[in-house]
Design a protein around this motif. Structure first.
Motif, PDB file in Angstrom:
ATOM      1  N   GLU A 152     -79.011  34.383 115.627  1.00 15.30           N
ATOM      2  CA  GLU A 152     -79.629  35.360 116.515  1.00 15.30           C
ATOM      3  C   GLU A 152     -78.795  36.628 116.561  1.00 15.30           C
ATOM      4  O   GLU A 152     -77.584  36.619 116.305  1.00 15.30           O
ATOM      5  CB  GLU A 152     -79.775  34.783 117.917  1.00 15.30           C
ATOM      6  CG  GLU A 152     -80.441  33.415 117.973  1.00 15.30           C
ATOM      7  CD  GLU A 152     -80.372  32.807 119.368  1.00 15.30           C
ATOM      8  OE1 GLU A 152     -80.132  33.563 120.330  1.00 15.30           O
ATOM      9  OE2 GLU A 152     -80.541  31.581 119.489  1.00 15.30           O
TER      10      GLU A 152
ATOM     11  N   GLU B  79     -79.733  40.468 121.041  1.00 16.58           N
ATOM     12  CA  GLU B  79     -80.880  40.360 121.944  1.00 16.58           C
ATOM     13  C   GLU B  79     -81.610  39.020 121.770  1.00 16.58           C
ATOM     14  O   GLU B  79     -82.739  38.864 122.229  1.00 16.58           O
ATOM     15  CB  GLU B  79     -81.847  41.515 121.681  1.00 16.58           C
ATOM     16  CG  GLU B  79     -81.222  42.876 121.966  1.00 16.58           C
ATOM     17  CD  GLU B  79     -82.201  44.004 121.683  1.00 16.58           C
ATOM     18  OE1 GLU B  79     -83.329  43.702 121.202  1.00 16.58           O
ATOM     19  OE2 GLU B  79     -81.858  45.164 121.935  1.00 16.58           O
ATOM     20  N   HIS B  80     -80.941  38.088 121.115  1.00 16.07           N
ATOM     21  CA  HIS B  80     -81.476  36.732 120.888  1.00 16.07           C
ATOM     22  C   HIS B  80     -82.748  36.736 120.038  1.00 16.07           C
ATOM     23  O   HIS B  80     -83.597  35.854 120.163  1.00 16.07           O
ATOM     24  CB  HIS B  80     -81.742  36.028 122.224  1.00 16.07           C
ATOM     25  CG  HIS B  80     -80.528  35.884 123.071  1.00 16.07           C
ATOM     26  ND1 HIS B  80     -79.480  35.061 122.753  1.00 16.07           N
ATOM     27  CD2 HIS B  80     -80.191  36.500 124.251  1.00 16.07           C
ATOM     28  CE1 HIS B  80     -78.546  35.144 123.691  1.00 16.07           C
ATOM     29  NE2 HIS B  80     -78.942  36.033 124.609  1.00 16.07           N
TER      30      HIS B  80
ATOM     31  N   ARG C 264     -87.706  28.561 120.584  1.00 15.64           N
ATOM     32  CA  ARG C 264     -86.435  28.140 121.162  1.00 15.64           C
ATOM     33  C   ARG C 264     -86.729  27.448 122.475  1.00 15.64           C
ATOM     34  O   ARG C 264     -87.458  27.974 123.328  1.00 15.64           O
ATOM     35  CB  ARG C 264     -85.517  29.332 121.400  1.00 15.64           C
ATOM     36  CG  ARG C 264     -84.178  28.949 122.051  1.00 15.64           C
ATOM     37  CD  ARG C 264     -83.245  30.124 122.138  1.00 15.64           C
ATOM     38  NE  ARG C 264     -83.904  31.250 122.777  1.00 15.64           N
ATOM     39  CZ  ARG C 264     -83.520  32.522 122.618  1.00 15.64           C
ATOM     40  NH1 ARG C 264     -82.524  32.803 121.809  1.00 15.64           N
ATOM     41  NH2 ARG C 264     -84.155  33.502 123.233  1.00 15.64           N
TER      42      ARG C 264
ATOM     43  N   GLY D 279     -81.673  25.219 124.325  1.00 13.90           N
ATOM     44  CA  GLY D 279     -81.269  26.334 123.494  1.00 13.90           C
ATOM     45  C   GLY D 279     -81.465  26.098 122.016  1.00 13.90           C
ATOM     46  O   GLY D 279     -81.143  26.971 121.199  1.00 13.90           O
TER      47      GLY D 279
ATOM     48  N   TRP E 185     -83.498  25.537 118.341  1.00 12.55           N
ATOM     49  CA  TRP E 185     -84.648  26.131 117.687  1.00 12.55           C
ATOM     50  C   TRP E 185     -85.424  25.045 116.927  1.00 12.55           C
ATOM     51  O   TRP E 185     -84.841  24.124 116.366  1.00 12.55           O
ATOM     52  CB  TRP E 185     -84.211  27.217 116.707  1.00 12.55           C
ATOM     53  CG  TRP E 185     -83.765  28.486 117.380  1.00 12.55           C
ATOM     54  CD1 TRP E 185     -82.527  28.762 117.853  1.00 12.55           C
ATOM     55  CD2 TRP E 185     -84.572  29.629 117.650  1.00 12.55           C
ATOM     56  NE1 TRP E 185     -82.478  30.012 118.403  1.00 12.55           N
ATOM     57  CE2 TRP E 185     -83.739  30.585 118.292  1.00 12.55           C
ATOM     58  CE3 TRP E 185     -85.899  29.967 117.418  1.00 12.55           C
ATOM     59  CZ2 TRP E 185     -84.188  31.815 118.697  1.00 12.55           C
ATOM     60  CZ3 TRP E 185     -86.349  31.213 117.818  1.00 12.55           C
ATOM     61  CH2 TRP E 185     -85.510  32.126 118.455  1.00 12.55           C
TER      62      TRP E 185
END
Length: 472
Positions: free
Chosen positions: A389, A392-393, A458, A463, A465
């Motif tokens: 990531e 900004e994720h 996600r 957290g 994916w």
């Protein structure tokens, strides 16, 4: 006694290659299987009460099948196909037909119309269904044959032996008014059989359905008709008749299709009690239809041919071989739709659907032309993937190295390289279902440099994916 009636008695003295089984060994399934086989030769077959290896068959009006002798031979052959050696007698009354099965030389004996009394004259009194006391009294008088009893004066017989003696005197003369079948509906193609004793489950019924269908279809073929709607009547002990309807997608005489539909209506609801009989009636008749093809339109599949072609598929893969998508008002993509097995019930909607490209044009402006909507190919279960990531994720890179191909035969096509930079579109945050298993996810659509499109999310709780699927 009606001279127009003709009845056949089928007696099974032994099974082919084996001694005759005891009454208790002949279970309901064996009798049902034999009834189903005999229905191929006669439209109505019922067991003889108190005789587990004997059956009555209604052969009235079957002159078009070659006459009494031909029908009797067909009954013998039907019993042989079920693994039983049968003796068959045909007459205008029950007592003469039953006596004719005692012939030792011939397996088939036909008593000419109106000659029942003459045929019984030299037969033993042991054939008559009388009480032990009356039988002993007749023997003490030196009466040994039906002719001996029939030669007595009826008034003297009634005076000495009462109503039972007079009834025996009439039977000895071939005057037998008994008729074990229910009145038939005139002009209606129907077949029926009874179970003695009643059967507990629907399993033996499967042996009978094929014979019922063959009999009804044969009656209709004689009139150049085929079934369009059938009525299956299950006669349940101590309850009203259980009536179920069978309606093919199109009138068809294909026995495999009709048997599949009958089996499905039987399996749809459990029996309400012990089954004492079953009948199949052609409620509505149709004709074989050939569609006129349109030179500018793709032909729709024939429902009967489609059903027959799919039967082996259903037998191997089950009803799920033909499924339909059912949409739900769920938030998560994985719960918005599911596959519902339709089996042969889905054949009619499938055959009625318009071929692709033949749908009527929709009115109104079209936003995009010459484009196809993308279809999300969901994996059976979301698979963990490694995603790098940015601050900004947003997903920058996706690692598919540990991702197995979830579909056999490489259904996902060629994968992108192990680690690839991605363009991402999102996020789309979805949460809910707190009453079941709460979910909070952030979905992204990702694209590899080669143009491979995927859907990842996600999980807010862990957290991690996951890959949900890919787009075609």
């Amino acid at each position: 006694m009606s001279t127009s009636r003709r009845i056949a008695c089928i007696r099974i003295p032994e099974l082919t290659g084996a001694p005759a089984p005891a009454a208790e060994a002949w279970d309901g399934a064996a009798r049902a299987a034999l009834s189903g086989a005999l229905l191929a030769a006669a439209p109505r077959v019922i067991p003889v009460r108190g005789h587990p290896r004997a059956f009555w068959a209604d052969v009235t009006g079957m002159e078009g099948h070659g006459g009494d002798a031909a029908v009797a031979r067909a009954l013998v052959q039907a019993a042989e196909r079920a693994g039983a050696a049968a003796h068959v007698g045909v007459a205008s009354c029950c007592i003469a037909a039953a006596a004719a099965t005692r012939e030792r030389v011939h397996a088939v004996r036909v008593v000419p119309r109106g000659r029942e009394g003459d045929y019984l004259r030299r037969r033993s009194l042991g054939l008559l269904p009388v009480s032990a006391d009356l039988r002993q009294s007749l023997e003490l008088l030196g009466l040994r044959t039906c002719g001996d009893l029939a030669g007595l004066v009826p008034a003297e017989v009634e005076l000495r032996f009462g109503a039972e003696g007079l009834r025996a005197w009439r039977l000895a003369r071939g005057d037998d008014g008994r008729w074990p079948f229910r009145p038939a509906e005139p002009g209606i193609a129907a077949a029926e059989t009874d179970f003695e004793p009643p059967i507990e489950s629907a399993e033996p019924l499967r042996f009978v359905l094929g014979g019922l269908i063959d009999s009804v279809a044969a009656q209709l073929r004689a009139r150049q008709r085929i079934p369009a709607r059938l009525r299956l009547v299950l006669r349940v002990e101590d309850r009203p008749d259980d009536v179920r309807e069978i309606r093919p997608a199109r009138p068809t005489g294909d026995a495999r299709v009709l048997a599949d539909l009958c089996r499905r209506v039987v399996d749809a609801h459990p029996l309400a009690g012990r089954l004492r009989g079953v009948s199949l009636v052609a409620e509505e008749e149709g004709t074989a239809r050939a569609d006129q093809l349109d030179a500018f339109q793709a032909p729709a599949p024939d429902p009967g041919a489609l059903h027959a072609a799919l039967l082996p598929v259903f037998a191997r893969w089950g009803d799920g071989a033909l499924s339909a998508a059912v949409h739900h008002g769920a938030h998560l993509p994985g719960e918005q739709a599911e596959w519902s097995a339709r089996g042969s019930d889905g054949i009619a909607p499938l055959s009625a659907a318009r071929p692709p490209g033949t749908e009527p044009a929709k009115e109104g402006p079209i936003a995009f032309r010459n484009t196809l909507s993308l279809c999300l190919r969901r994996l059976p279960h979301p698979v963990k993937v490694v995603v790098r990531e940015d601050d900004e994720h947003r997903p920058l890179q996706v690692d598919l190295a540990s991702l197995p191909n979830a579909l056999p035969g490489g259904g996902m096509g060629s994968f992108p390289p192990r680690m690839w930079k991605t363009r991402a579109e999102g996020p789309e945050r979805i949460s809910g279902a707190w009453w079941a298993r709460a979910a909070a996810r952030e979905y992204w659509r990702v694209e590899s440099p080669e143009g491979w499109l995927g859907l990842v999310y996600r999980d807010a709780a862990s957290g991690r994916w996951y890959l949900e699927g890919w787009y075609d």
